[in-house]
Motif scaffolding. Structure first.
Motif, PDB file in Angstrom:
ATOM      1  N   TYR A   1      -8.524   7.900   5.719  1.00 64.10           N
ATOM      2  CA  TYR A   1      -9.360   7.003   4.910  1.00 64.10           C
ATOM      3  C   TYR A   1      -8.768   5.605   4.896  1.00 64.10           C
ATOM      4  N   ARG A   2      -9.645   4.641   5.116  1.00 70.71           N
ATOM      5  CA  ARG A   2      -9.226   3.242   5.114  1.00 70.71           C
ATOM      6  C   ARG A   2     -10.275   2.414   4.388  1.00 70.71           C
ATOM      7  N   VAL A   3      -9.816   1.469   3.589  1.00 72.62           N
ATOM      8  CA  VAL A   3     -10.754   0.580   2.911  1.00 72.62           C
ATOM      9  C   VAL A   3     -11.240  -0.479   3.894  1.00 72.62           C
ATOM     10  N   VAL A   4     -12.536  -0.744   3.856  1.00 74.22           N
ATOM     11  CA  VAL A   4     -13.147  -1.785   4.685  1.00 74.22           C
ATOM     12  C   VAL A   4     -13.829  -2.774   3.738  1.00 74.22           C
ATOM     13  N   VAL A   5     -13.488  -4.047   3.900  1.00 69.29           N
ATOM     14  CA  VAL A   5     -14.008  -5.097   3.009  1.00 69.29           C
ATOM     15  C   VAL A   5     -14.819  -6.078   3.856  1.00 69.29           C
ATOM     16  N   PRO A   6     -16.125  -5.835   3.988  1.00 67.74           N
ATOM     17  CA  PRO A   6     -16.930  -6.694   4.874  1.00 67.74           C
ATOM     18  C   PRO A   6     -16.912  -8.148   4.410  1.00 67.74           C
ATOM     19  N   GLY A   7     -16.816  -9.035   5.363  1.00 68.83           N
ATOM     20  CA  GLY A   7     -16.910 -10.458   5.063  1.00 68.83           C
ATOM     21  C   GLY A   7     -15.616 -11.108   4.601  1.00 68.83           C
ATOM     22  N   GLU A   8     -14.592 -10.318   4.356  1.00 72.66           N
ATOM     23  CA  GLU A   8     -13.319 -10.913   3.927  1.00 72.66           C
ATOM     24  C   GLU A   8     -12.652 -11.537   5.163  1.00 72.66           C
ATOM     25  N   LYS A   9     -12.107 -12.771   5.012  1.00 75.06           N
ATOM     26  CA  LYS A   9     -11.601 -13.479   6.186  1.00 75.06           C
ATOM     27  C   LYS A   9     -10.333 -12.858   6.761  1.00 75.06           C
ATOM     28  N   LYS A  10      -9.477 -12.296   5.867  1.00 79.86           N
ATOM     29  CA  LYS A  10      -8.241 -11.637   6.323  1.00 79.86           C
ATOM     30  C   LYS A  10      -8.360 -10.142   6.064  1.00 79.86           C
ATOM     31  N   PRO A  11      -7.891  -9.297   6.969  1.00 82.67           N
ATOM     32  CA  PRO A  11      -8.034  -7.848   6.750  1.00 82.67           C
ATOM     33  C   PRO A  11      -6.887  -7.234   5.938  1.00 82.67           C
ATOM     34  N   ALA A  12      -6.171  -8.036   5.177  1.00 81.33           N
ATOM     35  CA  ALA A  12      -4.992  -7.531   4.465  1.00 81.33           C
ATOM     36  C   ALA A  12      -5.335  -6.474   3.415  1.00 81.33           C
ATOM     37  N   ARG A  13      -6.557  -6.507   2.875  1.00 87.03           N
ATOM     38  CA  ARG A  13      -6.930  -5.468   1.897  1.00 87.03           C
ATOM     39  C   ARG A  13      -7.631  -4.277   2.568  1.00 87.03           C
ATOM     40  N   TRP A  14      -7.689  -4.308   3.870  1.00 92.03           N
ATOM     41  CA  TRP A  14      -8.231  -3.145   4.600  1.00 92.03           C
ATOM     42  C   TRP A  14      -7.118  -2.095   4.671  1.00 92.03           C
ATOM     43  N   ILE A  15      -6.780  -1.549   3.548  1.00 91.67           N
ATOM     44  CA  ILE A  15      -5.620  -0.658   3.444  1.00 91.67           C
ATOM     45  C   ILE A  15      -5.861   0.662   4.189  1.00 91.67           C
ATOM     46  N   ARG A  16      -4.899   0.983   5.049  1.00 82.32           N
ATOM     47  CA  ARG A  16      -4.970   2.217   5.863  1.00 82.32           C
ATOM     48  C   ARG A  16      -4.343   3.380   5.107  1.00 82.32           C
ATOM     49  N   GLU A  17      -4.634   4.588   5.537  1.00 81.44           N
ATOM     50  CA  GLU A  17      -4.015   5.827   5.009  1.00 81.44           C
ATOM     51  C   GLU A  17      -3.981   5.846   3.480  1.00 81.44           C
ATOM     52  N   VAL A  18      -5.164   5.636   2.889  1.00 82.30           N
ATOM     53  CA  VAL A  18      -5.276   5.584   1.429  1.00 82.30           C
ATOM     54  C   VAL A  18      -4.967   6.952   0.835  1.00 82.30           C
ATOM     55  N   LYS A  19      -4.161   6.955  -0.228  1.00 81.99           N
ATOM     56  CA  LYS A  19      -3.880   8.246  -0.893  1.00 81.99           C
ATOM     57  C   LYS A  19      -4.287   8.256  -2.367  1.00 81.99           C
ATOM     58  N   SER A  20      -4.391   7.081  -2.992  1.00 81.85           N
ATOM     59  CA  SER A  20      -4.790   7.109  -4.401  1.00 81.85           C
ATOM     60  C   SER A  20      -5.495   5.834  -4.835  1.00 81.85           C
ATOM     61  N   ILE A  21      -6.303   5.995  -5.875  1.00 80.49           N
ATOM     62  CA  ILE A  21      -7.062   4.894  -6.478  1.00 80.49           C
ATOM     63  C   ILE A  21      -6.841   4.986  -7.982  1.00 80.49           C
ATOM     64  N   GLU A  22      -6.366   3.897  -8.577  1.00 81.23           N
ATOM     65  CA  GLU A  22      -6.080   3.903 -10.021  1.00 81.23           C
ATOM     66  C   GLU A  22      -6.787   2.748 -10.704  1.00 81.23           C
ATOM     67  N   VAL A  23      -7.429   3.043 -11.814  1.00 74.61           N
ATOM     68  CA  VAL A  23      -8.059   1.983 -12.601  1.00 74.61           C
ATOM     69  C   VAL A  23      -7.119   1.664 -13.762  1.00 74.61           C
ATOM     70  N   ARG A  24      -6.866   0.371 -13.972  1.00 75.21           N
ATOM     71  CA  ARG A  24      -5.966  -0.027 -15.056  1.00 75.21           C
ATOM     72  C   ARG A  24      -6.534  -1.221 -15.828  1.00 75.21           C
ATOM     73  N   PHE A  25      -5.992  -1.394 -17.021  1.00 73.69           N
ATOM     74  CA  PHE A  25      -6.324  -2.552 -17.852  1.00 73.69           C
ATOM     75  C   PHE A  25      -5.318  -3.662 -17.574  1.00 73.69           C
ATOM     76  N   ALA A  26      -5.780  -4.890 -17.444  1.00 78.07           N
ATOM     77  CA  ALA A  26      -4.856  -5.996 -17.207  1.00 78.07           C
ATOM     78  C   ALA A  26      -4.085  -6.373 -18.474  1.00 78.07           C
ATOM     79  N   LYS A  27      -4.569  -5.871 -19.608  1.00 81.80           N
ATOM     80  CA  LYS A  27      -3.851  -6.252 -20.848  1.00 81.80           C
ATOM     81  C   LYS A  27      -3.372  -5.014 -21.590  1.00 81.80           C
TER      82      LYS A  27
END
Ligand SMILES: Nc1nc2c(c(=O)[nH]1)N[C@H]1C(S)=C(S)[C@@H](COP(=O)(O)O)O[C@H]1N2
Ligand SMILES: [Mo]
Length: 171
Positions: free
Chosen positions: A145-171
């Motif tokens: 599994y890899r994240v694909v971010v269409p239209g983003e100029k740099k592929p740095a957030r196209w993270i490969r070998e995804v293992k987890s997704i966490e939702v957090r509060f910034a505060k």
């Protein structure tokens, strides 16, 4: 005198070998967790490959680092987050607007999205957890599994070998 002893030891070693073989077979047949979704969600998920395969897939087109357009297929991150009970849609307001999503890979690489970036009520693009490119499964070291971010100029957030997704509060 020697004969019975060696027969007994053959029997013992054969038994040990059979037990180890059976154990390894049971272990390898067990469903493996391939992705977890946790944090600020009402239904944390522990997903197996079959669960992800069964979810509705969407196609997006994205320019890879080779500069060429590729067709990616996968599950929109918004669908995964909805299934986990993240505050999307009508619930994405007030303090929930300060939530973010951290995605981690097996090599320790991490990327972050603000929750509204992944909500179809806010975003104009579909950010995918892709499992195939141009009709073929993602290669070892890139997928499963890899994240694909269409239209983003740099592929740095196209993270490969995804293992987890966490939702957090910034505060
Ligand atoms: N798991 C993981 N994903 C990653 C990275 C990484 O180091 N680890 N590097 C990122 C960066 S900085 C870039 S530019 C792209 C490169 O994608 P490519 O290897 O398909 O060319 O992958 C991104 N995804
Ligand atoms: Mo990069």
């Amino acid at each position: 005198m020697n004969q019975p002893t060696s027969r007994a030891s053959v029997t013992i070693w054969a038994s040990v070998w059979i037990i180890i073989t059976l154990f390894l077979r049971i272990e390898s047949g067990q469903a493996q967790t391939v992705l977890t979704i946790s944090g600020e969600v009402t239904k944390p998920l522990t997903l197996q490959a079959a669960d992800l395969k069964a979810m509705p897939h969407t196609d997006v087109t994205g320019k890879d680092r080779d500069g060429k357009e590729h067709h990616y297929s996968g599950i929109p991150l918004s669908d995964l987050l909805k299934q986990a009970g993240a505050t999307l849609g009508g619930e994405l307001r007030g303090e929930n607007l300060s939530k973010f999503v951290v995605i981690k890979a097996v090599d320790g690489y991490e990327v972050l999205f603000a929750l509204p970036e992944l909500d179809p009520d806010f975003a104009t693009r579909i950010i995918l957890l892709a499992d195939s490119v141009d009709g073929a499964p993602l290669a070892q070291g890139i997928g499963p599994y890899r994240v694909v971010v269409p239209g983003e100029k740099k592929p740095a957030r196209w993270i490969r070998e995804v293992k987890s997704i966490e939702v957090r509060f910034a505060k």
